[in-house]
Design a protein around this motif. Structure first.
Motif, PDB file in Angstrom:
ATOM      1  N   GLU A   1       0.625  -0.742   0.061  1.00  0.00           N
ATOM      2  CA  GLU A   1       0.190  -0.028  -0.306  1.00  0.00           C
ATOM      3  C   GLU A   1       1.239   1.423   0.233  1.00  0.00           C
ATOM      4  OE1 GLU A   1      -2.251   2.058   3.791  1.00  0.00           O
ATOM      5  OE2 GLU A   1      -3.043   0.482   2.755  1.00  0.00           O
ATOM      6  N   LEU A   2       0.446   2.712  -0.785  1.00  0.00           N
ATOM      7  CA  LEU A   2       1.454   3.340  -0.892  1.00  0.00           C
ATOM      8  C   LEU A   2       0.328   4.806  -0.840  1.00  0.00           C
ATOM      9  CD1 LEU A   2       4.799   2.680  -3.176  1.00  0.00           C
ATOM     10  CD2 LEU A   2       4.247   3.093  -0.495  1.00  0.00           C
ATOM     11  N   GLN A   3       0.787   6.196  -0.692  1.00  0.00           N
ATOM     12  CA  GLN A   3       0.063   6.897  -2.078  1.00  0.00           C
ATOM     13  C   GLN A   3       0.508   7.640  -3.015  1.00  0.00           C
ATOM     14  OE1 GLN A   3      -0.455  10.487   1.151  1.00  0.00           O
ATOM     15  NE2 GLN A   3      -2.651   8.785   1.964  1.00  0.00           N
ATOM     16  N   THR A   4      -0.190   7.516  -3.608  1.00  0.00           N
ATOM     17  CA  THR A   4       0.320   8.277  -4.926  1.00  0.00           C
ATOM     18  C   THR A   4       0.729  10.033  -4.984  1.00  0.00           C
ATOM     19  OG1 THR A   4      -1.887   8.944  -6.034  1.00  0.00           O
ATOM     20  CG2 THR A   4      -1.113   6.618  -6.122  1.00  0.00           C
ATOM     21  N   LEU A   5       0.859  10.445  -5.564  1.00  0.00           N
ATOM     22  CA  LEU A   5       1.956  11.941  -5.814  1.00  0.00           C
ATOM     23  C   LEU A   5       0.301  12.988  -5.584  1.00  0.00           C
ATOM     24  CD1 LEU A   5       3.729  13.804  -6.163  1.00  0.00           C
ATOM     25  CD2 LEU A   5       3.859  13.678  -8.592  1.00  0.00           C
ATOM     26  N   LYS A   6      -0.747  12.438  -5.752  1.00  0.00           N
ATOM     27  CA  LYS A   6      -2.154  12.962  -5.859  1.00  0.00           C
ATOM     28  C   LYS A   6      -2.825  12.370  -4.193  1.00  0.00           C
ATOM     29  CE  LYS A   6      -2.896  12.250 -10.576  1.00  0.00           C
ATOM     30  NZ  LYS A   6      -4.002  11.321 -11.625  1.00  0.00           N
ATOM     31  N   GLY A   7      -2.029  11.705  -3.464  1.00  0.00           N
ATOM     32  CA  GLY A   7      -2.657  11.544  -2.358  1.00  0.00           C
ATOM     33  C   GLY A   7      -3.626  10.946  -2.397  1.00  0.00           C
ATOM     34  N   GLU A   8      -3.653   9.504  -3.281  1.00  0.00           N
ATOM     35  CA  GLU A   8      -4.550   8.713  -3.303  1.00  0.00           C
ATOM     36  C   GLU A   8      -4.248   7.353  -2.192  1.00  0.00           C
ATOM     37  OE1 GLU A   8      -5.754   8.314  -7.183  1.00  0.00           O
ATOM     38  OE2 GLU A   8      -7.223   9.808  -6.934  1.00  0.00           O
TER      39      GLU A   8
ATOM     40  N   GLU B   1       9.561   5.601   2.419  1.00  0.00           N
ATOM     41  CA  GLU B   1      10.088   4.811   4.039  1.00  0.00           C
ATOM     42  C   GLU B   1      11.087   3.974   3.711  1.00  0.00           C
ATOM     43  OE1 GLU B   1       9.904   5.904   7.264  1.00  0.00           O
ATOM     44  OE2 GLU B   1       8.401   7.775   6.297  1.00  0.00           O
ATOM     45  N   GLY B   2      11.052   3.552   1.952  1.00  0.00           N
ATOM     46  CA  GLY B   2      11.617   2.756   1.822  1.00  0.00           C
ATOM     47  C   GLY B   2      11.135   1.157   1.502  1.00  0.00           C
ATOM     48  N   PHE B   3       9.852   1.132   2.242  1.00  0.00           N
ATOM     49  CA  PHE B   3       9.832  -0.163   2.277  1.00  0.00           C
ATOM     50  C   PHE B   3       9.504  -1.457   1.697  1.00  0.00           C
ATOM     51  CE2 PHE B   3       8.018   1.972   6.632  1.00  0.00           C
ATOM     52  CZ  PHE B   3       8.913   1.233   6.787  1.00  0.00           C
ATOM     53  N   VAL B   4       8.901  -0.525   0.290  1.00  0.00           N
ATOM     54  CA  VAL B   4       8.030  -1.340  -0.696  1.00  0.00           C
ATOM     55  C   VAL B   4       9.484  -1.610  -1.547  1.00  0.00           C
ATOM     56  CG1 VAL B   4       7.125  -1.278  -2.710  1.00  0.00           C
ATOM     57  CG2 VAL B   4       6.042  -0.461  -0.959  1.00  0.00           C
ATOM     58  N   GLY B   5      10.723  -0.503  -2.176  1.00  0.00           N
ATOM     59  CA  GLY B   5      11.869  -0.776  -2.409  1.00  0.00           C
ATOM     60  C   GLY B   5      12.564  -2.366  -1.596  1.00  0.00           C
ATOM     61  N   SER B   6      12.642  -1.981  -0.631  1.00  0.00           N
ATOM     62  CA  SER B   6      13.143  -3.074   0.171  1.00  0.00           C
ATOM     63  C   SER B   6      12.381  -4.384   0.063  1.00  0.00           C
ATOM     64  CB  SER B   6      13.520  -3.008   2.015  1.00  0.00           C
ATOM     65  OG  SER B   6      14.174  -2.155   2.527  1.00  0.00           O
ATOM     66  N   LYS B   7      11.447  -4.726   0.235  1.00  0.00           N
ATOM     67  CA  LYS B   7      10.553  -5.475   0.425  1.00  0.00           C
ATOM     68  C   LYS B   7      10.477  -6.525  -2.018  1.00  0.00           C
ATOM     69  CE  LYS B   7       5.784  -6.264   1.143  1.00  0.00           C
ATOM     70  NZ  LYS B   7       4.742  -5.853   1.538  1.00  0.00           N
ATOM     71  N   TYR B   8      10.817  -5.151  -2.752  1.00  0.00           N
ATOM     72  CA  TYR B   8      11.415  -6.105  -3.900  1.00  0.00           C
ATOM     73  C   TYR B   8      12.817  -6.189  -4.159  1.00  0.00           C
ATOM     74  CZ  TYR B   8       6.078  -5.711  -5.238  1.00  0.00           C
ATOM     75  OH  TYR B   8       4.703  -6.780  -5.537  1.00  0.00           O
ATOM     76  N   GLN B   9      13.376  -5.884  -3.036  1.00  0.00           N
ATOM     77  CA  GLN B   9      14.965  -6.032  -2.825  1.00  0.00           C
ATOM     78  C   GLN B   9      15.719  -5.330  -3.859  1.00  0.00           C
ATOM     79  OE1 GLN B   9      15.229 -10.326  -3.289  1.00  0.00           O
ATOM     80  NE2 GLN B   9      13.734 -10.464  -1.999  1.00  0.00           N
ATOM     81  N   VAL B  10      14.649  -3.870  -4.628  1.00  0.00           N
ATOM     82  CA  VAL B  10      15.577  -3.379  -5.205  1.00  0.00           C
ATOM     83  C   VAL B  10      16.883  -2.255  -5.379  1.00  0.00           C
ATOM     84  CG1 VAL B  10      15.397  -0.928  -6.475  1.00  0.00           C
ATOM     85  CG2 VAL B  10      13.269  -2.612  -5.992  1.00  0.00           C
ATOM     86  N   ILE B  11      17.931  -2.965  -6.303  1.00  0.00           N
ATOM     87  CA  ILE B  11      19.001  -1.987  -5.521  1.00  0.00           C
ATOM     88  C   ILE B  11      19.734  -1.686  -7.173  1.00  0.00           C
ATOM     89  CG2 ILE B  11      21.893  -3.259  -5.795  1.00  0.00           C
ATOM     90  CD1 ILE B  11      20.632  -5.563  -4.609  1.00  0.00           C
ATOM     91  N   THR B  12      19.064  -1.658  -7.834  1.00  0.00           N
ATOM     92  CA  THR B  12      19.256  -0.569  -9.288  1.00  0.00           C
ATOM     93  C   THR B  12      18.399  -0.445  -9.893  1.00  0.00           C
ATOM     94  OG1 THR B  12      21.159  -2.706 -10.241  1.00  0.00           O
ATOM     95  CG2 THR B  12      19.693  -1.464 -11.834  1.00  0.00           C
ATOM     96  N   LEU B  13      18.457   0.939  -9.818  1.00  0.00           N
ATOM     97  CA  LEU B  13      17.255   2.023 -10.668  1.00  0.00           C
ATOM     98  C   LEU B  13      17.728   2.516 -12.336  1.00  0.00           C
ATOM     99  CD1 LEU B  13      17.130   4.045  -8.076  1.00  0.00           C
ATOM    100  CD2 LEU B  13      15.862   2.368  -8.252  1.00  0.00           C
TER     101      LEU B  13
ATOM    102  N   LEU C   1       4.809   6.916  -3.847  1.00  0.00           N
ATOM    103  CA  LEU C   1       5.883   7.140  -3.546  1.00  0.00           C
ATOM    104  C   LEU C   1       6.063   6.518  -2.150  1.00  0.00           C
ATOM    105  CD1 LEU C   1       4.450  10.988  -3.026  1.00  0.00           C
ATOM    106  CD2 LEU C   1       5.944  10.033  -4.900  1.00  0.00           C
ATOM    107  N   ASP C   2       7.468   5.878  -2.331  1.00  0.00           N
ATOM    108  CA  ASP C   2       8.766   5.220  -1.810  1.00  0.00           C
ATOM    109  C   ASP C   2       8.514   6.500   0.006  1.00  0.00           C
ATOM    110  OD1 ASP C   2       8.643   3.037  -0.190  1.00  0.00           O
ATOM    111  OD2 ASP C   2       9.334   1.869  -1.481  1.00  0.00           O
TER     112      ASP C   2
ATOM    113  N   ASN D   1      12.217   7.671  -0.618  1.00  0.00           N
ATOM    114  CA  ASN D   1      13.259   7.761   0.585  1.00  0.00           C
ATOM    115  C   ASN D   1      15.406   8.151   0.225  1.00  0.00           C
ATOM    116  OD1 ASN D   1      13.550   5.131  -0.665  1.00  0.00           O
ATOM    117  ND2 ASN D   1      14.674   4.348   1.136  1.00  0.00           N
ATOM    118  N   LYS D   2      15.291   8.043  -0.655  1.00  0.00           N
ATOM    119  CA  LYS D   2      16.226   8.022  -1.771  1.00  0.00           C
ATOM    120  C   LYS D   2      16.339   9.331  -2.792  1.00  0.00           C
ATOM    121  CE  LYS D   2      18.282   3.545  -1.126  1.00  0.00           C
ATOM    122  NZ  LYS D   2      17.821   1.858  -1.821  1.00  0.00           N
ATOM    123  N   ASP D   3      15.268   9.987  -3.080  1.00  0.00           N
ATOM    124  CA  ASP D   3      14.852  11.173  -3.781  1.00  0.00           C
ATOM    125  C   ASP D   3      15.637  12.238  -2.687  1.00  0.00           C
ATOM    126  OD1 ASP D   3      14.903  12.248  -6.675  1.00  0.00           O
ATOM    127  OD2 ASP D   3      13.418  10.708  -6.433  1.00  0.00           O
TER     128      ASP D   3
END
Length: 193
Positions: free
Chosen positions: A63-70, A148-160, A145-146, A122-124
């Motif tokens: 669950e995340l919020q969009t830039l529009k606040g949804e 706190e970085g939780f979703v990136g961690s959950k998906y093990q994102v290293i490379t952008l 908008l992630d 969280n990294k931007d």
């Protein structure tokens, strides 16, 4: 007597060195097993309905919020082919990729294809910089908008950028590390169920 003593010290030293080097790979193996266990907790395989021999990977819901606040959940998009894209405003390959993503979104949005762009906030440089980037590039697909970085961690994102291709059943079927272009995205749409 001194020679015997030196020989004994050398033998003990060699045994100690061997013991340390034998123990080290075992410790590394245990660490790898712990990391593998952690990975399966976030991205776990399951048996498909079609066959018990085939293994797929369920895309972890979030669950995340969009830039529009949804507030949105990934599970809201089951039934559609999803490009789950992790990116940042400062990332040159991400900047290269977004015009292609926008064109694909415009062409396929009414054909069951979604682009969910998760900004690794969280990294931007913050929400305002993300909003400015979206405006400058004329992006109309959902920006999440992630913070706190939780979703990136959950998906093990290293490379952008990193993009997970998710099929209509909610299974991850492909991972693309690095920027995509229109041709690649069309190929992925056509080969994803």
């Amino acid at each position: 007597m001194v020679k015997n003593m030196i020989s004994i010290i050398i033998i003990i030293s060699l045994i100690t060195i061997v013991a340390i080097n034998v123990k080290k790979p075992i410790d590394e193996k245990e660490t790898m097993q712990t990391e593998e266990t952690a990975q399966t907790e976030t991205i776990a395989p399951h048996a498909t309905e079609d066959t018990q021999n085939q293994v797929e990977y369920r895309a972890p819901d979030f669950e995340l919020q969009t830039l529009k606040g949804e507030t949105v959940h990934l599970s809201d998009y089951v039934g559609k082919k999803v490009f789950l894209n992790f990116w940042a405003t400062w990332c040159p390959p991400c900047q290269e990729e977004v015009p292609h993503m926008q064109k694909i979104y415009e062409e396929y949005q009414n054909q069951g294809v979604e682009i969910l762009a998760v900004n690794v906030t969280n990294k931007d440089k913050g929400k305002e910089v993300v909003a400015q980037f979206v405006k400058e590039h004329g992006l109309t697909f959902d920006i999440m908008l992630d913070e706190e970085g939780f979703v990136g961690s959950k998906y093990q994102v290293i490379t952008l950028p990193t993009t997970y291709i998710i099929d209509t059943k909610g299974n991850m079927v492909n991972i693309i590390e690095g920027p995509m272009n229109e041709a690649l995205m069309k190929e992925l749409i056509n080969t994803t169920k």
